[in-house]
Motif scaffolding. Structure first.
Motif, PDB file in Angstrom:
ATOM      1  N   ILE A 170      -2.540 -23.259  -0.729  1.00 34.30           N
ATOM      2  CA  ILE A 170      -2.072 -23.619   0.615  1.00 34.30           C
ATOM      3  C   ILE A 170      -3.116 -23.261   1.670  1.00 34.30           C
ATOM      4  O   ILE A 170      -3.430 -24.078   2.544  1.00 34.30           O
ATOM      5  CB  ILE A 170      -0.716 -22.951   0.909  1.00 34.30           C
ATOM      6  CG1 ILE A 170       0.365 -23.663   0.086  1.00 34.30           C
ATOM      7  CG2 ILE A 170      -0.391 -22.979   2.400  1.00 34.30           C
ATOM      8  CD1 ILE A 170       1.714 -22.984   0.068  1.00 34.30           C
ATOM      9  N   PHE A 171      -3.693 -22.078   1.594  1.00 38.38           N
ATOM     10  CA  PHE A 171      -4.687 -21.688   2.603  1.00 38.38           C
ATOM     11  C   PHE A 171      -5.972 -22.490   2.469  1.00 38.38           C
ATOM     12  O   PHE A 171      -6.621 -22.786   3.478  1.00 38.38           O
ATOM     13  CB  PHE A 171      -4.937 -20.180   2.580  1.00 38.38           C
ATOM     14  CG  PHE A 171      -3.985 -19.449   3.473  1.00 38.38           C
ATOM     15  CD1 PHE A 171      -4.266 -19.253   4.814  1.00 38.38           C
ATOM     16  CD2 PHE A 171      -2.771 -18.999   2.985  1.00 38.38           C
ATOM     17  CE1 PHE A 171      -3.368 -18.613   5.649  1.00 38.38           C
ATOM     18  CE2 PHE A 171      -1.855 -18.356   3.808  1.00 38.38           C
ATOM     19  CZ  PHE A 171      -2.160 -18.165   5.152  1.00 38.38           C
ATOM     20  N   ASN A 172      -6.346 -22.883   1.259  1.00 36.36           N
ATOM     21  CA  ASN A 172      -7.513 -23.759   1.108  1.00 36.36           C
ATOM     22  C   ASN A 172      -7.251 -25.112   1.766  1.00 36.36           C
ATOM     23  O   ASN A 172      -8.147 -25.686   2.384  1.00 36.36           O
ATOM     24  CB  ASN A 172      -7.896 -23.923  -0.363  1.00 36.36           C
ATOM     25  CG  ASN A 172      -8.746 -22.775  -0.849  1.00 36.36           C
ATOM     26  OD1 ASN A 172      -9.651 -22.329  -0.156  1.00 36.36           O
ATOM     27  ND2 ASN A 172      -8.459 -22.278  -2.032  1.00 36.36           N
ATOM     28  N   LEU A 173      -6.035 -25.615   1.645  1.00 36.34           N
ATOM     29  CA  LEU A 173      -5.693 -26.867   2.323  1.00 36.34           C
ATOM     30  C   LEU A 173      -5.666 -26.675   3.836  1.00 36.34           C
ATOM     31  O   LEU A 173      -6.114 -27.539   4.591  1.00 36.34           O
ATOM     32  CB  LEU A 173      -4.351 -27.403   1.810  1.00 36.34           C
ATOM     33  CG  LEU A 173      -4.376 -27.949   0.377  1.00 36.34           C
ATOM     34  CD1 LEU A 173      -2.965 -28.166  -0.140  1.00 36.34           C
ATOM     35  CD2 LEU A 173      -5.175 -29.254   0.316  1.00 36.34           C
ATOM     36  N   ASN A 228       6.868 -20.577   4.602  1.00 37.29           N
ATOM     37  CA  ASN A 228       7.225 -19.302   3.963  1.00 37.29           C
ATOM     38  C   ASN A 228       6.015 -18.661   3.291  1.00 37.29           C
ATOM     39  O   ASN A 228       5.813 -17.450   3.395  1.00 37.29           O
ATOM     40  CB  ASN A 228       8.349 -19.489   2.941  1.00 37.29           C
ATOM     41  CG  ASN A 228       9.693 -19.707   3.582  1.00 37.29           C
ATOM     42  OD1 ASN A 228       9.897 -19.447   4.764  1.00 37.29           O
ATOM     43  ND2 ASN A 228      10.634 -20.212   2.797  1.00 37.29           N
ATOM     44  N   HIS A 229       5.222 -19.470   2.591  1.00 36.97           N
ATOM     45  CA  HIS A 229       4.019 -18.933   1.944  1.00 36.97           C
ATOM     46  C   HIS A 229       3.058 -18.363   2.982  1.00 36.97           C
ATOM     47  O   HIS A 229       2.505 -17.276   2.801  1.00 36.97           O
ATOM     48  CB  HIS A 229       3.314 -20.008   1.113  1.00 36.97           C
ATOM     49  CG  HIS A 229       3.952 -20.287  -0.205  1.00 36.97           C
ATOM     50  ND1 HIS A 229       4.095 -19.336  -1.189  1.00 36.97           N
ATOM     51  CD2 HIS A 229       4.488 -21.426  -0.717  1.00 36.97           C
ATOM     52  CE1 HIS A 229       4.689 -19.865  -2.255  1.00 36.97           C
ATOM     53  NE2 HIS A 229       4.939 -21.139  -1.975  1.00 36.97           N
ATOM     54  N   VAL A 230       2.866 -19.100   4.073  1.00 37.35           N
ATOM     55  CA  VAL A 230       1.972 -18.633   5.137  1.00 37.35           C
ATOM     56  C   VAL A 230       2.507 -17.327   5.724  1.00 37.35           C
ATOM     57  O   VAL A 230       1.757 -16.365   5.908  1.00 37.35           O
ATOM     58  CB  VAL A 230       1.796 -19.720   6.224  1.00 37.35           C
ATOM     59  CG1 VAL A 230       1.030 -19.172   7.416  1.00 37.35           C
ATOM     60  CG2 VAL A 230       1.078 -20.948   5.649  1.00 37.35           C
ATOM     61  N   ILE A 254       0.306 -30.647   3.747  1.00 37.17           N
ATOM     62  CA  ILE A 254       0.286 -29.721   2.609  1.00 37.17           C
ATOM     63  C   ILE A 254       1.556 -29.889   1.782  1.00 37.17           C
ATOM     64  O   ILE A 254       1.503 -29.965   0.556  1.00 37.17           O
ATOM     65  CB  ILE A 254       0.120 -28.267   3.090  1.00 37.17           C
ATOM     66  CG1 ILE A 254      -1.255 -28.089   3.750  1.00 37.17           C
ATOM     67  CG2 ILE A 254       0.289 -27.282   1.936  1.00 37.17           C
ATOM     68  CD1 ILE A 254      -1.433 -26.791   4.507  1.00 37.17           C
ATOM     69  N   ALA A 255       2.696 -29.948   2.468  1.00 34.79           N
ATOM     70  CA  ALA A 255       3.980 -30.110   1.778  1.00 34.79           C
ATOM     71  C   ALA A 255       3.975 -31.379   0.936  1.00 34.79           C
ATOM     72  O   ALA A 255       4.395 -31.367  -0.228  1.00 34.79           O
ATOM     73  CB  ALA A 255       5.112 -30.140   2.796  1.00 34.79           C
ATOM     74  N   LYS A 256       3.478 -32.443   1.519  1.00 28.93           N
ATOM     75  CA  LYS A 256       3.449 -33.726   0.805  1.00 28.93           C
ATOM     76  C   LYS A 256       2.515 -33.666  -0.407  1.00 28.93           C
ATOM     77  O   LYS A 256       2.869 -34.104  -1.499  1.00 28.93           O
ATOM     78  CB  LYS A 256       3.018 -34.832   1.770  1.00 28.93           C
ATOM     79  CG  LYS A 256       3.276 -36.213   1.280  1.00 28.93           C
ATOM     80  CD  LYS A 256       3.048 -37.233   2.386  1.00 28.93           C
ATOM     81  CE  LYS A 256       3.587 -38.571   1.950  1.00 28.93           C
ATOM     82  NZ  LYS A 256       3.599 -39.551   3.022  1.00 28.93           N
ATOM     83  N   ASN A 316       4.046 -31.459  -3.040  1.00 27.70           N
ATOM     84  CA  ASN A 316       5.409 -31.843  -3.400  1.00 27.70           C
ATOM     85  C   ASN A 316       6.400 -30.690  -3.219  1.00 27.70           C
ATOM     86  O   ASN A 316       7.215 -30.402  -4.095  1.00 27.70           O
ATOM     87  CB  ASN A 316       5.455 -32.396  -4.827  1.00 27.70           C
ATOM     88  CG  ASN A 316       6.679 -33.249  -5.069  1.00 27.70           C
ATOM     89  OD1 ASN A 316       7.204 -33.872  -4.147  1.00 27.70           O
ATOM     90  ND2 ASN A 316       7.152 -33.267  -6.300  1.00 27.70           N
ATOM     91  N   ILE A 317       6.262 -30.007  -2.076  1.00 28.52           N
ATOM     92  CA  ILE A 317       7.176 -28.935  -1.704  1.00 28.52           C
ATOM     93  C   ILE A 317       7.623 -29.191  -0.260  1.00 28.52           C
ATOM     94  O   ILE A 317       7.056 -30.046   0.421  1.00 28.52           O
ATOM     95  CB  ILE A 317       6.520 -27.535  -1.831  1.00 28.52           C
ATOM     96  CG1 ILE A 317       5.250 -27.431  -0.965  1.00 28.52           C
ATOM     97  CG2 ILE A 317       6.213 -27.214  -3.295  1.00 28.52           C
ATOM     98  CD1 ILE A 317       4.575 -26.065  -0.988  1.00 28.52           C
ATOM     99  N   SER A 318       8.607 -28.458   0.208  1.00 28.64           N
ATOM    100  CA  SER A 318       9.089 -28.668   1.576  1.00 28.64           C
ATOM    101  C   SER A 318       8.159 -27.989   2.584  1.00 28.64           C
ATOM    102  O   SER A 318       7.417 -27.061   2.246  1.00 28.64           O
ATOM    103  CB  SER A 318      10.509 -28.124   1.736  1.00 28.64           C
ATOM    104  OG  SER A 318      10.490 -26.712   1.745  1.00 28.64           O
ATOM    105  N   GLU A 319       8.225 -28.464   3.827  1.00 33.87           N
ATOM    106  CA  GLU A 319       7.446 -27.834   4.893  1.00 33.87           C
ATOM    107  C   GLU A 319       7.869 -26.382   5.070  1.00 33.87           C
ATOM    108  O   GLU A 319       7.043 -25.513   5.343  1.00 33.87           O
ATOM    109  CB  GLU A 319       7.621 -28.603   6.203  1.00 33.87           C
ATOM    110  CG  GLU A 319       6.961 -29.972   6.173  1.00 33.87           C
ATOM    111  CD  GLU A 319       7.126 -30.721   7.483  1.00 33.87           C
ATOM    112  OE1 GLU A 319       6.864 -30.128   8.553  1.00 33.87           O
ATOM    113  OE2 GLU A 319       7.527 -31.893   7.443  1.00 33.87           O
TER     114      GLU A 319
END
Length: 67
Positions: free
Chosen positions: A12-15, A38-40, A25-27, A30-33
């Motif tokens: 996620i952080f690389n994206l 939450n990860h961030v 990123i979500a798209k 294939n996860i929700s925004e």
């Protein structure tokens, strides 16, 4: 070798540092925004940082990310 970030958090952080928005990123993953946010938030909590920019800077200092 990563000590702080989980593989998903690192992904996620690389994206993020490659100018992807939360929605993008979500798209791509294939996860929700909400899951992306939450990860961030989890990483920010681990590092005690406020905001994505300061979190990225800290991760670069810790050699968890490179640009």
């Amino acid at each position: 070798m990563s000590y702080i970030l989980t593989p998903r958090e690192k992904e996620i952080f690389n994206l993020l540092i490659n100018n992807n928005r939360t929605k993008d990123i979500a798209k791509k993953l294939n996860i929700s925004e909400k899951t992306v946010r939450n990860h961030v938030s989890n990483v920010m909590q681990k590092l005690g940082t406020n905001g994505r920019a300061s979190t990225v800077i800290e991760l670069i200092k810790l050699k968890e990310l490179s640009i």
